[in-house]
Structure formats: C-alpha cells, structure tokens
Design an enzyme around this catalytic site. Structure first.
Site, PDB file in Angstrom:
ATOM      1  N   ARG A  36       0.690  -1.070   0.132  1.00  0.00           N
ATOM      2  CA  ARG A  36      -0.120   0.074   0.023  1.00  0.00           C
ATOM      3  C   ARG A  36       1.155   1.461  -0.098  1.00  0.00           C
ATOM      4  NH1 ARG A  36      -4.870  -2.013   3.956  1.00  0.00           N
ATOM      5  NH2 ARG A  36      -6.169  -2.724   2.404  1.00  0.00           N
ATOM      6  N   LYS A 199     -19.119 -13.810   3.800  1.00  0.00           N
ATOM      7  CA  LYS A 199     -20.470 -13.043   4.281  1.00  0.00           C
ATOM      8  C   LYS A 199     -21.281 -12.825   3.109  1.00  0.00           C
ATOM      9  CE  LYS A 199     -18.308 -11.373   8.215  1.00  0.00           C
ATOM     10  NZ  LYS A 199     -17.003 -10.629   7.788  1.00  0.00           N
ATOM     11  N   GLY A 353      -8.946  -8.275  -0.520  1.00  0.00           N
ATOM     12  CA  GLY A 353      -7.625  -8.470  -0.019  1.00  0.00           C
ATOM     13  C   GLY A 353      -7.365 -10.051  -0.246  1.00  0.00           C
ATOM     14  N   GLY A 376     -13.950  -3.288  -0.259  1.00  0.00           N
ATOM     15  CA  GLY A 376     -15.281  -3.009   0.105  1.00  0.00           C
ATOM     16  C   GLY A 376     -15.623  -1.759  -0.816  1.00  0.00           C
TER      17      GLY A 376
HETATM   18  P1  AMP Z   1     -14.974 -12.127   2.874  1.00  0.00           P
HETATM   19  O1  AMP Z   1     -14.255 -11.508   4.037  1.00  0.00           O
HETATM   20  O2  AMP Z   1     -16.521 -12.178   2.991  1.00  0.00           O
HETATM   21  O3  AMP Z   1     -14.509 -11.952   1.601  1.00  0.00           O
HETATM   22  O4  AMP Z   1     -14.765 -13.801   3.209  1.00  0.00           O
HETATM   23  C1  AMP Z   1     -13.286 -14.054   3.005  1.00  0.00           C
HETATM   24  C2  AMP Z   1     -13.116 -15.490   3.894  1.00  0.00           C
HETATM   25  O5  AMP Z   1     -14.041 -16.642   3.388  1.00  0.00           O
HETATM   26  C3  AMP Z   1     -11.812 -16.214   3.666  1.00  0.00           C
HETATM   27  O6  AMP Z   1     -10.767 -16.066   4.860  1.00  0.00           O
HETATM   28  C4  AMP Z   1     -12.138 -17.767   3.412  1.00  0.00           C
HETATM   29  O7  AMP Z   1     -11.484 -18.595   4.403  1.00  0.00           O
HETATM   30  C5  AMP Z   1     -13.657 -17.417   3.783  1.00  0.00           C
HETATM   31  N1  AMP Z   1     -14.324 -18.863   3.060  1.00  0.00           N
HETATM   32  C6  AMP Z   1     -14.292 -18.944   1.592  1.00  0.00           C
HETATM   33  N2  AMP Z   1     -15.197 -19.827   1.562  1.00  0.00           N
HETATM   34  C7  AMP Z   1     -15.556 -20.546   2.571  1.00  0.00           C
HETATM   35  C8  AMP Z   1     -16.497 -21.572   2.864  1.00  0.00           C
HETATM   36  N3  AMP Z   1     -16.810 -22.489   2.127  1.00  0.00           N
HETATM   37  N4  AMP Z   1     -16.595 -21.800   4.175  1.00  0.00           N
HETATM   38  C9  AMP Z   1     -16.032 -21.112   5.045  1.00  0.00           C
HETATM   39  N5  AMP Z   1     -15.315 -19.992   4.943  1.00  0.00           N
HETATM   40  C10 AMP Z   1     -15.087 -19.800   3.613  1.00  0.00           C
END
Ligand code: AMP
Length: 396
Positions: A36, A199, A353, A376
């Site tokens: 960054r 999420k 990220g 985001g």
């Molecule tokens: P986000 O912050 O919503 O972009 O989510 C990123 C995180 O989602 C990463 O740390 C991944 O390990 C997690 N992730 C992706 N797929 C899965 C899954 N099937 N089950 C649990 N965590 C997940």
C-alpha cells in the site's frame, strides 16, 4: 463521473494534504507488507516533482479513537523515506502545533510530512466538522489517493474537502475511478462478476445492483450455501446465513427474470473441520452424504463449469475467494479461478485482499487489467453506490 486530478492542480510551493491508505500490517514495529505504501509512490513523487510540500495522512488499524501507540504510523515514516529517497518528517499528531512544526522542518529540509494516525481521534470516523477544519488548517490543496477509504464519510475523506476549492483525485484514485467507472458504465460483453468469500450479508446489496449490469454472476465460497439452502439442498454444517435465505431466493428469482445466468457450484470439497489435518472428499452438491460435514471449496466439475463461463468473457470483476484458500488443500478452486481470470481476453478487475493474495500466490497478478486497492469500496462502487470520498472530489 470525471473528477479533477492532481494533474490539474498547480502545486508549486503549495502545502498539499494527501490522504493515502497506509493501513499496512505491522508486527513488532516492522512492516510485513508495504504494497500500500508503494502504491501511493507515483502520486507522492508527482506532487514532489511539481514542487508541492506533501502532508501525507492515513489511518492505521482500529485504535478506536485513542492514542494507542500500537497503531502509530511512525514505522511507516522510515519506510516511506527509504522508498522515496527523501526526508520524511513525522508529525506526532495529525492536528495542531506538531503539524505546523513538521511543515516548517520539511520546508527547510526539502522533504515531506507524514501525520500520525487520523483515527487516534474519534472525530475522524464521526466526520466531525471542527476536526475537519483542524485537519484542513495547514494545507492549501487537497488530494485523495485512498480509494480503499472512499466508501466511508470520514473527516479526512469527506468533511475536510469542503475547505478546499479544488479537492482532487490522486493518480491511484484516478485509476480506480477510470477502470471501475468503465466497467460500471460501458462494459464490453459478456460481463461476468464472480463473488465469493464468507458473508452474503456484506455483498447482498451489491449482488442485487449488479444483476442489472452483468450477463453472468458466478457465486463461490461460503456464500453459495445460503443459496443452496434456499433451494432445499442439504448443506450440512456449511456456513449458512439463515436470515438471508429469503434474500437469496429473491436474488435467484430476479436473476431469472432479468435473464442473468446465476452460476452456483455443482460439486464441492467437504470436510469435518476447517483444519489442514481434517480428512476431506469431493461430493456432488446435492449429495446428502455430506451429513454434518461442511463445504470448504468448489469441486473440480465446478471449476470446469466456471472456467467455461469465463472463457469468452470480455469484462470480469472478481471479489472473494472460492473456498477456505488459507489452507492449501482447500485452495484449488480459488487458484484455478485466478488462472481462468488471468486468461480472459478483456478487462479484468480484481478487488478484495483475499482475492488479490490468491492472485499473487498463483503468479497471475500481472495478468489482470486492474487490481483494486479497495475491496469494500470497489464492490460498493460497482454496485452503483455513490462513494462519499469520490463524490467529495470536484468534477472536471
Ligand atoms: P470475505 O471477508 O467475506 O471476503 O470472506 C473471506 C473468507 O471467506 C476467507 O477467509 C475464506 O477462508 C472464507 N471462506 C471462503 N469459502 C468458505 C467456506 N466455504 N466456508 C468457510 N469459509 C469460507
């Protein structure tokens, strides 16, 4: 949409406030990833070459409005000085006399100023008008190069801009607006969005907005399971957001009504625990033998299906991993997708990220058109939301 750029300003002899995103990982006073900082060098070098005295400001972590020295930008000053090969005067506060003193010293030593963490003051995140004025007090011009913070109406990205006649975009911000703006307004088609991660709630509004823009929407990661559950498919102990099941149903119906292909996984990797030691196997998505195991990656058939959906794409936006890519055994889907995105003949934009680190790990980072520094912020922008930090800049 076009915003005034730092290139449109007369900077000779001007004290120029440059809001950057120096929110870098620091362990025991050592910066572990300076990406960054490097990303802002073109803007800072441009300002210096134009004869400005840059007053650089950033947030770092979440000190929650207190002077917690764990989050001091001090270590960044040294690194910035090395990278720019210039004297960086560190102001121990972001407002008041320490700023005036640092400017004076920087002027004498032909250097630049770095301010202490903006978030040491709760007024920063509250967009407090008085604090905004104090931030603006020592500067003649304002430049925002912190796209990653543009979706928040904070004092340093919104409030203080009102004190300047020509708040302008830095070179990095300008790039973000250019590439993301193009994808939003006149994308070459087929336009494919890939959304993954954990999420759904974070991304729901984006998904709804993007349905009106894309031809195909590929879903992966834990997010897929809320959609599966909404279709009565067994999900075992996979991450499901129960309160978003109805929203997932609505999105599926909207996609169908608009003729957007909503692609969901057809097979997946299931395991007993999110751990490198846990046994795992590939199952068809609707295989009830998942029992109380959980899905942690897309399977080989899904990889093939998604690669085919990307093969003729002309614009691709990707945000969020396809699985728990932090564990190598569950990273195949994300890595394969990184390769498929890199192979696309067209505009490819990757944000967030996790997707960026997956892209770098697979050695594909230089094969995409644009890596968005703000996860985001880029999603909100692509969802058609006006970002306060962008809106605050003067139109061309
Ligand atoms: P986000 O912050 O919503 O972009 O989510 C990123 C995180 O989602 C990463 O740390 C991944 O390990 C997690 N992730 C992706 N797929 C899965 C899954 N099937 N089950 C649990 N965590 C997940």
């Amino acid at each position: 949409m076009a915003k005034l750029s730092i290139r449109d300003l007369q900077l000779q002899g001007r004290r120029t406030f440059v809001r950057v995103d120096f929110n870098v990982p620091i362990k025991n006073g050592v910066i572990t990833d300076d990406t960054r900082i490097r990303a802002t060098l073109p803007t800072l070098q441009f300002a210096l070459d134009a004869g400005a005295l840059p007053i650089v400001a950033s947030h770092l972590g979440r000190p929650k409005g207190t002077r917690n020295m764990e989050y001091s930008l001090g270590p960044v000053a040294a690194r910035l000085s090395e990278l720019l090969n210039r004297k960086v005067i560190f102001a121990t506060d972001c407002i008041g006399q320490p700023v005036a003193d640092a400017i004076e010293q920087a002027r004498k030593e032909n250097g630049l100023v770095l301010l202490e963490n903006l978030r040491f003051y709760p007024q920063e995140e509250k967009n407090d008008p008085e604090f905004s004025k104090q931030l603006a007090q020592h500067a003649d011009e304002y430049v925002d190069d912190a796209f990653g913070a543009a979706h928040r109406a904070h004092a340093s990205v919104e409030g203080m801009t009102h004190s300047f006649a020509k708040p302008a975009a830095g070179l990095l911000m300008e790039q973000e607006i250019k590439y993301l703006g193009h994808a939003l307004e006149s994308p070459e088609r087929p336009f494919v969005a890939i959304l993954g991660g954990a999420k759904v709630s974070d991304k729901l509004e984006v998904i709804e907005n993007m349905l009106g823009k894309v031809d195909r929407l590929i879903i992966g990661g834990a997010m897929a399971y809320t959609f599966m559950k909404s279709r009565g498919i067994p999900t075992g102990k996979s991450l499901v957001e129960e309160d978003k099941i109805d929203a997932a149903k609505t999105i599926s119906a909207d996609a169908a009504a608009r003729g957007v292909e909503l692609a969901l996984p057809i097979d997946h990797v299931v395991t007993t625990a999110i751990s490198a030691e846990a046994p795992y196997e590939v199952l068809a998505m609707d295989d009830p033998s998942i029992g109380d195991r959980m899905g942690v990656d897309i399977g080989p058939k899904t990889i093939e299906k998604y690669a085919a959906l990307l093969s003729d794409a002309r614009t691709v936006v990707w945000n969020g991993p396809m699985g728990v890519f932090e564990i190598p055994a569950f990273a195949n889907g994300t890595n394969a997708l990184a390769k498929a995105v890199a192979a696309v003949q067209g505009t490819t934009i990757v944000g967030g990220g996790d997707s960026i680190s997956a892209l770098k790990k697979s050695g594909m980072a230089d094969r995409v058109t644009h890596i968005s520094t703000g996860g985001g912020a880029s999603l909100e922008f692509l969802g058609g939301r006006t970002l306060p930090g962008v809106a605050a800049l003067k139109d061309k």
